[in-house]
Design an enzyme around this catalytic site. Structure first.
Site, PDB file in Angstrom:
ATOM      1  N   CYS A   1       1.182  -1.156  -0.274  1.00  0.00           N
ATOM      2  CA  CYS A   1       0.140  -0.167   0.338  1.00  0.00           C
ATOM      3  C   CYS A   1       0.908   1.314   0.112  1.00  0.00           C
ATOM      4  O   CYS A   1       1.782   1.214   0.619  1.00  0.00           O
ATOM      5  CB  CYS A   1      -0.462   0.148   1.118  1.00  0.00           C
ATOM      6  SG  CYS A   1      -1.815   1.823   1.091  1.00  0.00           S
TER       7      CYS A   1
ATOM      8  N   CYS B   1      -0.542   4.287   2.424  1.00  0.00           N
ATOM      9  CA  CYS B   1      -0.750   4.699   3.937  1.00  0.00           C
ATOM     10  C   CYS B   1      -0.244   2.332   4.704  1.00  0.00           C
ATOM     11  O   CYS B   1       0.523   2.397   4.350  1.00  0.00           O
ATOM     12  CB  CYS B   1      -1.286   4.649   4.196  1.00  0.00           C
ATOM     13  SG  CYS B   1      -2.937   4.001   3.896  1.00  0.00           S
ATOM     14  N   SER B   2      -1.617   1.611   4.541  1.00  0.00           N
ATOM     15  CA  SER B   2      -1.043   0.666   4.393  1.00  0.00           C
ATOM     16  C   SER B   2      -1.992  -0.763   4.991  1.00  0.00           C
ATOM     17  O   SER B   2      -2.448  -1.414   5.299  1.00  0.00           O
ATOM     18  CB  SER B   2      -0.653   0.445   6.438  1.00  0.00           C
ATOM     19  OG  SER B   2      -1.877   0.921   7.492  1.00  0.00           O
ATOM     20  N   CYS B   3      -3.083  -0.374   3.821  1.00  0.00           N
ATOM     21  CA  CYS B   3      -4.024  -0.416   3.532  1.00  0.00           C
ATOM     22  C   CYS B   3      -3.489  -2.394   3.657  1.00  0.00           C
ATOM     23  O   CYS B   3      -2.842  -2.686   3.023  1.00  0.00           O
ATOM     24  CB  CYS B   3      -5.269  -0.451   2.294  1.00  0.00           C
ATOM     25  SG  CYS B   3      -5.457   0.819   2.739  1.00  0.00           S
TER      26      CYS B   3
HETATM   27 FE    FE Z   1      -3.863   2.574   3.107  1.00  0.00          FE
END
Ligand code: FE
Length: 208
Positions: free
Chosen positions: A109, A112-114
């Site tokens: 991602c 961010c951190s999906c």
């Molecule tokens: Fe994300």
């Protein structure tokens, strides 16, 4: 888990209810002296590495042993994964990409951190790190090498950028020599990283 803000259309979206509940519970337990943060870290670690990814491992093992399920999984990831009971927050729209001798997929991602919580649990620290997020795109083979994975030059490497609307999940290649193994035994070979694409499924006899 404050890094798990959504992006794309979700910059102003509130945190998912589950995150708020966890935060409230953590604050309350810490305040009451019922739990220390080191113990909580250990729990998070367990969800990140053991319990969480086992859901995804079941999906993979079923796809390896049931061609009709695999076809459904590749056609509609969310629906096929929900057949096994895994759905919900952070796993609504899943797209499954298959690793073969010709193509190696890996997921990042970039913003961010999906990450698909229902199948993989909590994202590992490196998944959320800026170096992984940028380098996975610029130099995926170099990143894979750091994970100990050497992809043959003849295999195409594809990088998929997960986001708040769509989360990618890698169906790792079934290791050679596993023809006679049961679904339960196959589950043990499926590592978390193999479902992100930064690892390969384990070989039978070796510890995954
Ligand atoms: Fe994300």
């Amino acid at each position: 888990m404050s890094h798990d803000h959504d992006h794309a259309h979700g910059h102003d979206a509130p945190l998912p209810e589950v995150v708020l509940r966890v935060k409230a519970l953590e604050a309350l337990l810490t305040e009451k002296g019922l739990v220390d943060t080191a113990a909580l870290d250990a729990i998070v670690d367990t969800y990140e590495k053991k319990i969480g990814p086992r859901n995804g491992a079941q999906v993979v093992a079923k796809a390896w042993t049931d061609p009709a399920y695999k076809a459904r999984l590749l056609a509609d990831g969310s629906k096929a994964i929900a057949e096994l009971g895994y759905s919900g927050v952070q796993g609504e729209d899943m797209v499954v990409v298959e690793n073969t001798a010709q193509v190696h997929n890996m997921v990042v991602c970039t913003l961010c951190s999906c990450y698909p919580w229902p199948t993989l649990g909590l994202p590992p620290v490196w998944y959320k790190s800026a170096p992984y997020r940028s380098r996975a795109v610029i130099d995926p083979r170099g990143v894979l090498r750091e994970f100990g994975v050497e992809i043959p030059a003849t295999t195409e490497v594809r990088v998929w950028d997960s986001n708040a609307e769509l989360r990618y999940f890698v169906l790792p290649e079934r290791p050679a020599g596993t023809e006679g193994l049961s679904e339960a035994a196959l589950i043990e070979l499926v590592t978390r990283d193999s479902m992100i694409g930064t690892g390969l499924a384990g070989k039978p006899g070796a510890t995954a």
